[in-house]
Design a protein around this motif. Structure first.
Motif, short mmCIF file in Angstrom:
data_model
loop_
_atom_site.label_atom_id
_atom_site.label_comp_id
_atom_site.label_asym_id
_atom_site.label_seq_id
_atom_site.Cartn_x
_atom_site.Cartn_y
_atom_site.Cartn_z
N ILE A 140 -64.32 14.80 -74.27
CA ILE A 140 -64.28 15.62 -73.05
C ILE A 140 -63.55 14.87 -71.94
CG2 ILE A 140 -65.68 16.62 -71.20
CD1 ILE A 140 -67.81 17.22 -73.39
N GLU A 141 -63.78 13.57 -71.85
CA GLU A 141 -63.12 12.77 -70.82
C GLU A 141 -61.60 12.77 -71.01
OE1 GLU A 141 -62.60 10.27 -67.50
OE2 GLU A 141 -64.28 11.53 -68.15
N LEU A 142 -61.15 12.66 -72.26
CA LEU A 142 -59.72 12.71 -72.52
C LEU A 142 -59.14 14.07 -72.13
CD1 LEU A 142 -59.29 10.94 -75.99
CD2 LEU A 142 -59.51 9.93 -73.72
N LEU A 143 -59.88 15.14 -72.43
CA LEU A 143 -59.41 16.49 -72.12
C LEU A 143 -59.52 16.79 -70.62
CD1 LEU A 143 -60.86 18.30 -75.25
CD2 LEU A 143 -58.45 17.91 -74.72
N ARG A 144 -60.40 16.08 -69.93
CA ARG A 144 -60.39 16.12 -68.45
C ARG A 144 -59.05 15.62 -67.94
NH1 ARG A 144 -65.81 13.58 -67.75
NH2 ARG A 144 -67.22 15.05 -66.73
N GLY A 145 -58.61 14.53 -68.54
CA GLY A 145 -57.34 13.94 -68.13
C GLY A 145 -56.17 14.88 -68.34
N VAL B 147 -56.18 18.01 -67.97
CA VAL B 147 -56.19 18.97 -66.87
C VAL B 147 -55.87 18.28 -65.54
CG1 VAL B 147 -57.70 20.48 -65.50
CG2 VAL B 147 -57.74 20.60 -67.99
N ASN B 148 -56.37 17.07 -65.34
CA ASN B 148 -56.20 16.39 -64.06
C ASN B 148 -54.79 15.83 -63.86
OD1 ASN B 148 -58.83 16.90 -63.32
ND2 ASN B 148 -59.60 14.96 -64.15
N ARG B 149 -54.17 15.33 -64.96
CA ARG B 149 -52.87 14.68 -64.79
C ARG B 149 -51.90 14.93 -65.93
NH1 ARG B 149 -53.01 9.49 -67.34
NH2 ARG B 149 -54.99 9.15 -68.42
N GLY B 150 -52.28 15.78 -66.88
CA GLY B 150 -51.44 15.98 -68.05
C GLY B 150 -50.87 17.38 -68.15
N THR B 151 -50.78 17.87 -69.39
CA THR B 151 -50.10 19.14 -69.65
C THR B 151 -50.83 20.35 -69.08
OG1 THR B 151 -51.21 19.31 -71.79
CG2 THR B 151 -49.04 18.26 -71.76
N GLN C 95 -52.39 20.47 -66.06
CA GLN C 95 -52.70 20.30 -64.64
C GLN C 95 -52.39 21.53 -63.80
OE1 GLN C 95 -50.10 17.37 -62.52
NE2 GLN C 95 -49.20 17.08 -64.56
N GLY C 96 -51.72 22.55 -64.38
CA GLY C 96 -51.51 23.81 -63.66
C GLY C 96 -52.83 24.47 -63.28
N ILE C 97 -53.91 24.17 -64.02
CA ILE C 97 -55.23 24.70 -63.67
C ILE C 97 -55.63 24.24 -62.27
CG2 ILE C 97 -57.69 24.33 -64.19
CD1 ILE C 97 -56.47 26.51 -65.87
N ARG C 98 -55.26 23.00 -61.94
CA ARG C 98 -55.54 22.49 -60.59
C ARG C 98 -54.48 22.94 -59.59
NH1 ARG C 98 -60.70 20.90 -61.57
NH2 ARG C 98 -60.89 19.01 -62.83
N SER C 99 -53.20 22.70 -59.92
CA SER C 99 -52.14 22.91 -58.94
C SER C 99 -51.82 24.38 -58.71
CB SER C 99 -50.87 22.18 -59.41
OG SER C 99 -50.44 22.68 -60.67
N ALA C 100 -51.80 25.18 -59.77
CA ALA C 100 -51.42 26.59 -59.62
C ALA C 100 -52.62 27.48 -59.32
CB ALA C 100 -50.72 27.08 -60.88
N TRP C 101 -53.77 27.14 -59.88
CA TRP C 101 -54.93 28.03 -59.74
C TRP C 101 -56.02 27.48 -58.84
CZ3 TRP C 101 -54.32 32.83 -60.85
CH2 TRP C 101 -53.29 33.19 -61.72
N GLY C 102 -55.83 26.26 -58.35
CA GLY C 102 -56.74 25.72 -57.34
C GLY C 102 -58.17 25.55 -57.81
N ILE C 103 -58.37 25.37 -59.10
CA ILE C 103 -59.73 25.19 -59.63
C ILE C 103 -60.14 23.74 -59.46
CG2 ILE C 103 -61.12 25.24 -61.74
CD1 ILE C 103 -59.42 27.65 -62.63
N THR C 104 -61.21 23.51 -58.72
CA THR C 104 -61.68 22.15 -58.45
C THR C 104 -62.93 21.80 -59.25
OG1 THR C 104 -62.98 22.96 -56.57
CG2 THR C 104 -60.72 22.20 -56.12
N ALA C 105 -63.47 22.73 -59.99
CA ALA C 105 -64.68 22.47 -60.78
C ALA C 105 -64.39 21.45 -61.87
CB ALA C 105 -65.17 23.78 -61.40
N SER D 109 -55.95 5.83 -60.34
CA SER D 109 -55.50 6.55 -59.15
C SER D 109 -54.87 5.58 -58.15
CB SER D 109 -56.67 7.29 -58.49
OG SER D 109 -57.19 8.25 -59.37
N ALA D 110 -55.49 4.41 -58.00
CA ALA D 110 -54.94 3.42 -57.07
C ALA D 110 -53.58 2.94 -57.53
CB ALA D 110 -55.91 2.24 -56.94
N GLY D 111 -53.45 2.68 -58.84
CA GLY D 111 -52.17 2.22 -59.39
C GLY D 111 -51.08 3.26 -59.22
N GLU D 112 -51.42 4.51 -59.46
CA GLU D 112 -50.42 5.58 -59.30
C GLU D 112 -50.00 5.70 -57.84
OE1 GLU D 112 -52.24 9.01 -60.98
OE2 GLU D 112 -51.91 8.37 -63.05
N ALA D 113 -50.96 5.56 -56.93
CA ALA D 113 -50.64 5.64 -55.50
C ALA D 113 -49.69 4.50 -55.10
CB ALA D 113 -51.92 5.58 -54.67
#
Length: 732
Positions: A607-612, A614-618, A620-630, A718-722
């Motif tokens: 589940i943690e890998l599949l979180r990734g 959505v959060n930063r991988g293929t 991520q449109g769920i977050r960026s396009a649909w604004g889902i923060t759950a 997150s810090a490294g990417e920033a």
């Protein structure tokens, strides 16, 4: 001089021949008698109690009828409708014994004279309609005799009023409307009891030819036929001259609407339940169509409506892209990016000619069509049939629309119980009754990859283990080399196991299945939920090459979301008889454990890998396009040549999956952008999940467990990417 003796001999010979013919006919009728149907069950449908399918909240989802009709007692049918029927179809109905011999002989004489006439009484028509298989439809003497014999049997068994009632409740009025009640609702949007004289005459006129006198397609022809019926009522004293003249001048005034066949907001789901119920009920002696069973399902009506709207909205937008790519005029206004995309591609590529320039593919489509088969049946040779259809503009346009219509499937499951909360089998059940949730089998592409990574985690592999992504190849069983390619390469040619799934890297996935073994991956997928479709245990299985159903994939992801517990998809929770007595309880008690198919710790890691993803991988449109923060996790999938687009999203209380594609796998979305699951199926799921969260169908605060140390790793990542962004470095 007249030869009297000769005339007498001729008369005797004719009488003898006639008598012999009558006796032969009677003998043949006696021979046919055992082959005519029993008429005992003619009125059985009057007492039918159709079964009903209910949603989880008790609202009606579907009614299971053998035919779409509502039986109406004769006393509730307006007398003028009965008068119109008898005056037009069988004015000696009350006198004859089932066969009007005078009319039959007259009809025979006129037919022999070249003017084909029908001589069937209402009772004969009822016999033909009620027993189409036993009597047949062939235009020959045997069929006519069987029809007459059956009509005589009906008249001996039932009263005239019962015959009228049976006829008016079973006759077809076209558009799948059986019986006068359904006809009244279909053509005039009112119950039969409220039909006016003109409306009743219109419906009775339709019986002479439901296609020829179709009032929707041929209103003038139908109006003329209605007036013939009114004239017959006048002739037989059922209508005054003044009323006839007044009604004759009236327009039709239809209020046409096809009737819902009792399948409601989830028609493909209802069909799936019906298939299961028919198999369950028959061995136990229950009839789904007559015993009034009450079937309660797990469908959430609110979520089902949300899913219907999401599929319709997103597929309409995607269809506009397909229309441009396959040379069709869309004519629809598109939202923002889609409109801009279509305009840009239309300027730079000759999409309008794509359909016309793929002659070999088009010829294959034409040869597979029923129209082509019909021409061959008529005696045309193959080349002529193909040429005729290719030259038919209307046919080619209809073929293109049929072949290039995008389809979709969507399903949502509660991982805690396996309950199916929403099920959309296609964009529109009336246009495509084929179910793309359970019955369709398509390659799942990269949505299959979590099973590979799950098997690797179960084998003890570290999510941070690194792999070389350059020049990866695997030798297949036939000796050939398989060289999987990645959409985007890493700067240093290396990737962790975690990033392999997050960014859907085929090179990492191929190495994993090579180490773990395809058989173990297939076994895990089957244990998690892919339990109907066969899986070929070969290295390319890692990329989702074995066709599966959307329901199986969503069920497998639900097992992961339930931290490794499998629960079979639950469509029906309870079946009761007509009196409310439970016959079967399928829903397990709340809190009941499922079948353990994966170690909970491994499931949490996955589940943690599949979180990734959505959060930063293929995904991520769920977050960026649909604004889902759950707290959600999921995976996209795209098959070769953009044939199939997939996306499955997990939330602690709901797993939702979608497939998008064309029914014919040879037709694809040519665009590398819109053809990806991240830009088609993801939008369907994102649309539905955002609404489900907004309407609090699922709790936005619900969270998956987090593996030990994951939070700290996320902080440093997150810090490294920033920092890399700060100093201008790229982030893969």
């Amino acid at each position: 001089m007249v030869d009297v003796k000769r005339l007498r001999r001729l008369a005797l010979w004719a009488a003898g021949a006639l008598l012999a013919g009558v006796l032969a006919l009677a003998a043949y009728a006696l021979v046919l008698l055992p082959f005519t149907p029993s008429v005992e069950g003619l009125l059985a449908a009057r007492d039918d109690k159709p079964s009903v399918l209910l949603a989880a909240d008790g609202s009606l989802l579907a009614t299971f009828r053998r035919t779409p009709r509502d039986w109406l007692p004769l006393e509730r049918i307006p007398p003028h409708v009965i008068d119109a029927l008898i005056a037009t179809e069988d004015h000696r109905f009350w006198e004859h014994p089932g066969v009007d011999w005078r009319r039959s002989l007259s009809s025979l004489a006129q037919t022999l004279g070249g003017d084909t006439q029908g001589g069937s009484t209402l009772t004969q028509q009822l016999a033909r309609n009620a027993f189409p298989v036993e009597i047949g439809r062939a235009r020959n003497a045997t069929r006519k005799l069987k029809e007459m014999i059956t009509a005589l049997k009906i008249e001996r068994r039932y009263s005239k009023r019962e015959i009228l009632e049976a006829y008016l409740n079973t006759v077809s009025f076209h558009y799948n409307a059986f019986g006068i009640e359904m006809a009244a609702r279909t053509y005039f949007d009112k119950p039969a009891a409220r039909l006016t004289v003109a409306e009743g005459a219109t419906l009775i006129g339709l019986l002479k030819g439901t296609r020829v006198y179709n009032p929707v397609l041929h209103p003038e022809r139908a109006r003329e036929r209605r007036n013939v019926v009114l004239a017959q009522m006048l002739k037989h004293g059922k209508l005054s001259r003044a009323d006839f003249e007044r009604l004759e001048a009236r327009p039709l005034r239809l209020d046409f609407e096809r009737q819902d066949l009792g399948q409601g907001i989830a028609p493909h789901f209802a069909e799936a339940v019906k298939r299961w119920l028919l198999g369950w009920a028959a061995p136990l002696g229950y009839d789904l169509y007559t015993d009034g069973l009450v079937v309660r399902s797990a469908i959430d009506p609110k979520l089902q409506r949300i899913a219907n709207q999401a599929v319709a909205r997103q597929l309409d937008a995607l269809q506009a892209v397909a229309d441009v790519e396959w040379g069709r005029e869309s004519g629809k206004l598109l939202a923002g990016g889609t409109r801009a995309y279509v305009a840009a591609r239309a300027r730079t590529e000759p999409f309008a000619h794509f359909w016309a320039t793929h002659a070999e593919l088009l010829d294959a489509f034409v040869r597979e069509s029923p129209e082509y088969a019909a021409l061959l049946d008529e005696g045309r040779n193959a080349a002529d049939a193909l040429a005729a259809l290719r030259a038919d503009t209307g046919f080619m346009q209809a073929l293109r629309e049929r072949k290039t219509r995008l389809e979709a499937g969507f399903v949502a499951i509660d991982p805690a119980s396996g309950a199916v909360r929403a099920w959309v089998g296609a964009r529109d059940h009336t246009l495509d009754a084929y179910d793309h949730v359970q019955r369709s089998r398509r390659q799942p592409g990269s949505t299959f990859k979590p099973f590979v990574y799950g098997a690797a985690l179960a084998a003890g592999m570290d999510p941070q283990r690194e792999f070389d992504t350059r020049g990866v190849s695997l030798r297949l069983s036939d000796g050939t080399l398989w060289k999987p390619r990645d959409m985007g390469a890493t700067p240093d040619g290396r990737s962790t196991l975690e990033d392999g799934l997050v960014f859907s890297r085929n090179s990492v996935t191929a190495q994993l299945i090579g180490e773990v073994g395809a058989d173990k991956v297939a076994t895990l997928a089957q244990r998690l939920g892919v339990r109907e479709s066969p899986l070929e245990a070969v290295p390319s299985l890692a990329l989702g090459t074995s066709p599966v159903s959307l329901l199986e994939m969503a069920s497998a992801y639900a097992s992961i979301a339930a931290q490794g517990e499998y629960r079979a998809p639950l469509l029906v929770t309870q079946v009761s008889d007509a009196n409310g007595k439970p016959l079967m309880q399928l829903a397990p008690p709340p809190g009941t454990s499922g079948e353990r198919v994966m170690d909970p710790a491994v499931a949490v890691q996955l589940i943690e890998l599949l979180r990734g993803a959505v959060n930063r991988g293929t995904g991520q449109g769920i977050r960026s396009a649909w604004g889902i923060t759950a707290d959600v996790a999921g995976k996209t999938g795209t098959t070769q040549n953009n044939t199939d687009g997939w996306f499955i999203l997990m939330q602690p209380q709901l797993v939702a999956g979608a497939w998008v594609g064309f029914n014919d796998a040879r037709v694809t979305l040519r665009s590398e952008y819109w053809g990806q699951g991240a830009h088609n199926a993801l939008n369907v799921v994102g649309d539905a999940m955002r609404a489900a969260l907004a309407q609090r169908i699922v709790d936005e605060r619900a969270e998956f467990p987090t593996p030990p140390g994951a939070g700290l790793r996320d902080f440093f990542r997150s810090a490294g990417e920033a920092l890399r962004r700060w100093f201008g470095g790229g982030v893969h």
